[in-house]
Enzyme design. Structure first.
Site, mmCIF file in Angstrom:
data_model
loop_
_atom_site.group_PDB
_atom_site.id
_atom_site.type_symbol
_atom_site.label_atom_id
_atom_site.label_comp_id
_atom_site.label_asym_id
_atom_site.label_seq_id
_atom_site.Cartn_x
_atom_site.Cartn_y
_atom_site.Cartn_z
ATOM 1 N N ALA A 181 -11.401 7.815 -21.009
ATOM 2 C CA ALA A 181 -12.001 8.705 -20.816
ATOM 3 C C ALA A 181 -11.299 9.203 -20.504
ATOM 4 O O ALA A 181 -12.071 10.719 -20.791
ATOM 5 C CB ALA A 181 -12.034 7.884 -18.903
ATOM 6 N N TYR A 229 0.686 -1.358 -0.634
ATOM 7 C CA TYR A 229 0.076 -0.099 0.209
ATOM 8 C C TYR A 229 0.575 0.974 -0.161
ATOM 9 O O TYR A 229 0.479 2.460 -0.557
ATOM 10 C CB TYR A 229 -1.336 0.654 1.471
ATOM 11 N N ARG A 279 1.552 1.652 -3.291
ATOM 12 C CA ARG A 279 -0.049 2.298 -3.884
ATOM 13 C C ARG A 279 0.783 3.797 -4.149
ATOM 14 O O ARG A 279 -0.116 4.429 -4.708
ATOM 15 C CB ARG A 279 -1.079 2.291 -3.887
ATOM 16 N N ASN A 329 -12.809 3.637 -6.917
ATOM 17 C CA ASN A 329 -11.517 4.247 -6.946
ATOM 18 C C ASN A 329 -11.199 4.590 -5.284
ATOM 19 O O ASN A 329 -12.054 5.072 -4.643
ATOM 20 C CB ASN A 329 -11.312 4.793 -7.667
ATOM 21 N N VAL A 330 -10.049 4.138 -5.115
ATOM 22 C CA VAL A 330 -9.766 4.241 -3.839
ATOM 23 C C VAL A 330 -8.523 5.844 -3.716
ATOM 24 O O VAL A 330 -8.626 6.507 -2.926
ATOM 25 C CB VAL A 330 -8.226 3.206 -3.040
ATOM 26 N N ASP A 331 -8.526 6.059 -4.857
ATOM 27 C CA ASP A 331 -7.600 7.219 -5.324
ATOM 28 C C ASP A 331 -8.569 8.677 -4.994
ATOM 29 O O ASP A 331 -9.401 8.275 -4.124
ATOM 30 C CB ASP A 331 -6.242 7.445 -6.481
ATOM 31 N N HIS A 368 -14.947 1.682 -2.388
ATOM 32 C CA HIS A 368 -13.768 1.356 -1.551
ATOM 33 C C HIS A 368 -13.480 1.727 -0.706
ATOM 34 O O HIS A 368 -12.259 1.495 -0.443
ATOM 35 C CB HIS A 368 -13.403 0.227 -2.909
ATOM 36 N N GLY A 415 -14.938 3.310 -16.908
ATOM 37 C CA GLY A 415 -13.776 2.645 -16.587
ATOM 38 C C GLY A 415 -13.935 1.527 -15.481
ATOM 39 O O GLY A 415 -12.999 1.350 -14.680
ATOM 40 N N CYS A 439 -12.136 -0.533 17.486
ATOM 41 C CA CYS A 439 -11.904 1.229 18.635
ATOM 42 C C CYS A 439 -12.643 2.576 17.309
ATOM 43 O O CYS A 439 -12.790 3.322 17.842
ATOM 44 C CB CYS A 439 -10.868 1.158 18.660
HETATM 45 P P1 OAD Z 1 -10.744 -3.068 -13.490
HETATM 46 O O1 OAD Z 1 -8.804 -3.300 -13.139
HETATM 47 O O2 OAD Z 1 -11.597 -4.497 -12.917
HETATM 48 O O3 OAD Z 1 -11.190 -2.333 -14.829
HETATM 49 C C1 OAD Z 1 -10.668 -1.667 -15.409
HETATM 50 C C2 OAD Z 1 -11.548 -0.594 -15.819
HETATM 51 O O4 OAD Z 1 -11.565 0.358 -17.338
HETATM 52 C C3 OAD Z 1 -11.637 -2.083 -17.503
HETATM 53 O O5 OAD Z 1 -12.755 -2.521 -17.995
HETATM 54 C C4 OAD Z 1 -10.455 -1.271 -18.611
HETATM 55 O O6 OAD Z 1 -11.391 -1.834 -20.082
HETATM 56 C C5 OAD Z 1 -10.940 0.174 -18.130
HETATM 57 N N1 OAD Z 1 -10.166 0.928 -18.680
HETATM 58 C C6 OAD Z 1 -8.789 1.496 -18.528
HETATM 59 N N2 OAD Z 1 -8.791 2.287 -19.666
HETATM 60 C C7 OAD Z 1 -9.529 3.025 -19.353
HETATM 61 C C8 OAD Z 1 -9.050 4.433 -19.978
HETATM 62 N N3 OAD Z 1 -8.335 5.341 -20.302
HETATM 63 N N4 OAD Z 1 -10.537 4.720 -20.348
HETATM 64 C C9 OAD Z 1 -11.600 4.757 -19.590
HETATM 65 N N5 OAD Z 1 -11.648 2.908 -19.709
HETATM 66 C C10 OAD Z 1 -10.896 2.386 -19.216
HETATM 67 O O7 OAD Z 1 -11.291 -2.162 -12.758
HETATM 68 P P2 OAD Z 1 -12.392 -1.795 -11.409
HETATM 69 O O8 OAD Z 1 -13.278 -1.953 -12.260
HETATM 70 O O9 OAD Z 1 -12.824 -0.292 -11.177
HETATM 71 O O10 OAD Z 1 -11.221 -3.360 -5.455
HETATM 72 O O11 OAD Z 1 -12.371 -2.827 -10.402
HETATM 73 C C11 OAD Z 1 -12.871 -2.757 -9.355
HETATM 74 C C12 OAD Z 1 -12.683 -3.021 -7.462
HETATM 75 O O12 OAD Z 1 -11.965 -4.505 -8.002
HETATM 76 C C13 OAD Z 1 -11.689 -1.980 -7.730
HETATM 77 O O13 OAD Z 1 -12.467 -1.033 -6.791
HETATM 78 C C14 OAD Z 1 -10.604 -2.888 -6.568
HETATM 79 C C15 OAD Z 1 -10.902 -4.647 -7.536
HETATM 80 O O14 OAD Z 1 -10.390 -5.234 -7.189
HETATM 81 C C16 OAD Z 1 -10.790 -3.851 -3.889
HETATM 82 O O15 OAD Z 1 -10.169 -3.568 -4.443
HETATM 83 C C17 OAD Z 1 -12.059 -3.907 -3.638
#
Ligand code: OAD
Length: 236
Positions: free
Chosen positions: A226, A66, A69, A96-98, A113, A182, A125
């Site tokens: 995006a 972490y 990251r 997104n966590v950012d 998340h 995304g 606590c």
């Molecule tokens: P993913 O990595 O699963 O998906 C990212 C998506 O963004 C994919 O469908 C890509 O095609 C798309 N992508 C990549 N670059 C892009 C760009 N420049 N413009 C538009 N789209 C783009 O990420 P999440 O769907 O966010 O959870 O994943 C969901 C959760 O899974 C996260 O929050 C995290 C992860 O495990 C936890 O940590 C609990």
């Protein structure tokens, strides 16, 4: 399924909302999770690094990962998509966590998340504090109890923060346009919000570089980055 049609839907919308995933921050240099080559889960095992079991087994390793990251996020800047979204006072639901939407100036951000900018007590606590992502803390104990501190993010197997979840569910139930940006739409319960919006008869607009698990729900699916498409979509 043109960008012009999507723009018309957004212009006519009375209660729009956005729902984003890692692809929103990809052009800021933050890796997504499921890209086959560059994705975090292609290089690292989520069971070891993003679960309570992984933290119990090797807390130093989890905190170091972490820290890596956090430094990447500290060095990143919001991209054109964050900045375009931030001009709108919509509910911005994100996995997104950012903090890039916040740094772009967005007000109504619902982080399903959690936030990597926070540390919280791994015990019960309730103590939490904001950290400096450029100089992230090492493994340490909670100042209020004997439990370790851990990042303020949701790990696999954990519940979502209830306030953010309820607000997001409410926004998706009542929105008339959901702009989905995304996300692979494979992680639940977050991904289920797209169906919630669709069942409430919202129009669903998807921006993604590829098809996703939510493609079937799209009224308009725009394939491309995006950072390019979102500003075009939202330009007045
Ligand atoms: P993913 O990595 O699963 O998906 C990212 C998506 O963004 C994919 O469908 C890509 O095609 C798309 N992508 C990549 N670059 C892009 C760009 N420049 N413009 C538009 N789209 C783009 O990420 P999440 O769907 O966010 O959870 O994943 C969901 C959760 O899974 C996260 O929050 C995290 C992860 O495990 C936890 O940590 C609990």
């Amino acid at each position: 399924m043109s960008i012009e049609h999507a723009r018309q839907l957004i212009t006519a919308a009375k209660r729009p909302a956005s729902f984003s995933g890692a692809g929103l921050s990809a052009e800021s240099g933050i890796s997504t999770f499921r890209d086959a080559r560059q994705g975090l889960w292609a290089k690292y095992d989520p069971a070891l690094l993003a679960s309570p079991q992984g933290f119990a087994a090797n807390p130093e390793m989890v905190i170091e990962w972490y820290a890596l990251r956090r430094r990447t996020i500290a060095a990143a800047e919001p991209n054109a998509a964050h900045r375009a979204l931030a001009t709108l006072d919509w509910p911005h639901i994100t996995q997104n966590v950012d903090d890039l939407l916040h740094r772009a100036g967005a007000c109504n951000v619902l982080q399903l998340h959690g936030s990597i900018m926070l540390d919280r007590c791994h015990g019960n606590c309730g103590y939490e504090e904001t950290i400096d992502p450029a100089d992230p803390p090492a493994l340490r104990n909670c100042p209020k109890c004997p439990s370790p501190m851990r990042p303020g993010v949701v790990w696999f197997g954990e519940s979502l923060p209830m306030d953010a979840w309820h607000a997001a569910e409410q926004a998706c139930t009542s929105c008339d346009v959901l702009l989905v940006i995304g996300t692979s739409a494979v992680v639940y319960p977050a991904a289920g919000l797209i169906s919630v919006a669709k069942s409430g008869s919202a129009k669903v607009i998807i921006v993604n570089t590829t098809a996703s698990d939510a493609s079937d729900l799209a009224d308009v699916e725009l394939i491309g980055p995006a950072g390019e498409l979102v500003p075009k979509l939202l330009a007045s």
